[in-house]
Motif scaffolding. Structure first.
Motif, mmCIF file in Angstrom:
data_model
loop_
_atom_site.group_PDB
_atom_site.id
_atom_site.type_symbol
_atom_site.label_atom_id
_atom_site.label_comp_id
_atom_site.label_asym_id
_atom_site.label_seq_id
_atom_site.Cartn_x
_atom_site.Cartn_y
_atom_site.Cartn_z
ATOM 1 N N ASP A 1 0.825 -1.218 0.000
ATOM 2 C CA ASP A 1 0.000 0.000 0.000
ATOM 3 C C ASP A 1 0.857 1.264 0.000
ATOM 4 O O ASP A 1 0.475 2.280 -0.591
ATOM 5 N N GLU A 2 2.017 1.206 0.651
ATOM 6 C CA GLU A 2 2.921 2.359 0.627
ATOM 7 C C GLU A 2 3.437 2.614 -0.787
ATOM 8 O O GLU A 2 3.604 3.754 -1.199
ATOM 9 N N TRP A 3 3.693 1.556 -1.529
ATOM 10 C CA TRP A 3 4.126 1.712 -2.920
ATOM 11 C C TRP A 3 3.006 2.295 -3.780
ATOM 12 O O TRP A 3 3.263 3.070 -4.699
ATOM 13 N N LYS A 4 1.759 1.937 -3.472
ATOM 14 C CA LYS A 4 0.625 2.507 -4.208
ATOM 15 C C LYS A 4 0.546 4.014 -3.959
ATOM 16 O O LYS A 4 0.301 4.781 -4.885
ATOM 17 N N LYS A 5 0.793 4.448 -2.712
ATOM 18 C CA LYS A 5 0.791 5.878 -2.396
ATOM 19 C C LYS A 5 1.854 6.620 -3.205
ATOM 20 O O LYS A 5 1.663 7.779 -3.570
ATOM 21 N N LEU A 6 2.978 5.953 -3.463
ATOM 22 C CA LEU A 6 4.060 6.557 -4.241
ATOM 23 C C LEU A 6 3.810 6.464 -5.744
ATOM 24 O O LEU A 6 4.586 7.003 -6.524
ATOM 25 N N ASP A 7 2.753 5.757 -6.130
ATOM 26 C CA ASP A 7 2.433 5.539 -7.548
ATOM 27 C C ASP A 7 3.616 4.926 -8.288
ATOM 28 O O ASP A 7 3.962 5.332 -9.392
ATOM 29 N N LEU A 8 4.253 3.938 -7.653
ATOM 30 C CA LEU A 8 5.390 3.287 -8.294
ATOM 31 C C LEU A 8 4.941 2.568 -9.559
ATOM 32 O O LEU A 8 3.846 2.026 -9.615
ATOM 33 N N GLN A 9 5.807 2.584 -10.547
ATOM 34 C CA GLN A 9 5.563 1.887 -11.808
ATOM 35 C C GLN A 9 6.736 0.948 -12.046
ATOM 36 O O GLN A 9 7.899 1.345 -11.911
ATOM 37 N N PHE A 10 6.413 -0.283 -12.417
ATOM 38 C CA PHE A 10 7.431 -1.316 -12.568
ATOM 39 C C PHE A 10 7.556 -1.751 -14.016
ATOM 40 O O PHE A 10 6.560 -1.947 -14.703
#
Length: 162
Positions: A70-79
């Motif tokens: 969920d923390e990565w979702k807040k950062l809008d990470l793209q892989f």
């Protein structure tokens, strides 16, 4: 800064961490880093050493995985890629499915290593329900890397090493 962290290629590696035994996240991180890609690990469990040894310490990370992601979702990470390995429960497989639903873009490559068994036997940590859920998870993959035991189980055919 929001979004600038998406300029570098990243691969999410969803796997266990083994302190000894040359496997899992411990092996993936340096290999991916040498390729000049950032390795972003999501630990599924922590092992003192891999399960091929007679004795090992094991800590299940299931209860922490979704908050971590969920923390990565807040950062809008793209892989650029996602690679899965050892998943220790049906809930972990569900978490990975949600991860792929949330993060997989058309250009994201997904590799699923089912890590279900070997030499004709399913691992003692694996259940029939997990095997069935893995059949659903591989549908997200661009590439799967099963061994012969895993391939037979995924296809529901008898194992024959010859």
């Amino acid at each position: 800064m929001q979004g600038s962290h998406n300029n570098q290629k990243k691969i999410a590696v969803i796997n266990d961490y083994s302190g000894f035994g040359r496997c899992s996240i411990a092996v993936a991180m340096p290999i991916i880093s040498v390729m000049k890609v950032q390795c972003c690990p999501v630990p599924t469990s922590i092992f003192s050493n891999h399960t091929g040894f007679d004795s090992f310490y094991y800590e299940d990370f299931t209860d922490h995985m979704q908050r971590y992601i969920d923390e990565w979702k807040k950062l809008d990470l793209q892989f650029s890629g996602v690679c899965t390995g050892f998943l220790g429960s049906s809930e972990q497989i569900s978490i990975v499915e949600r991860f792929l639903t949330d993060f997989k873009r058309p250009e994201t490559k997904v590799i699923v290593d089912p890590v279900m068994g070997d030499y004709g036997k399913i691992y003692r940590t694996y259940t029939d329900a997990m095997c069935e859920k893995m059949q659903h998870l591989i549908k997200y993959a661009d590439c799967i890397t099963p061994n012969l035991t895993e391939l037979c189980r995924l296809l529901n055919i008898p194992y024959n090493p010859n």
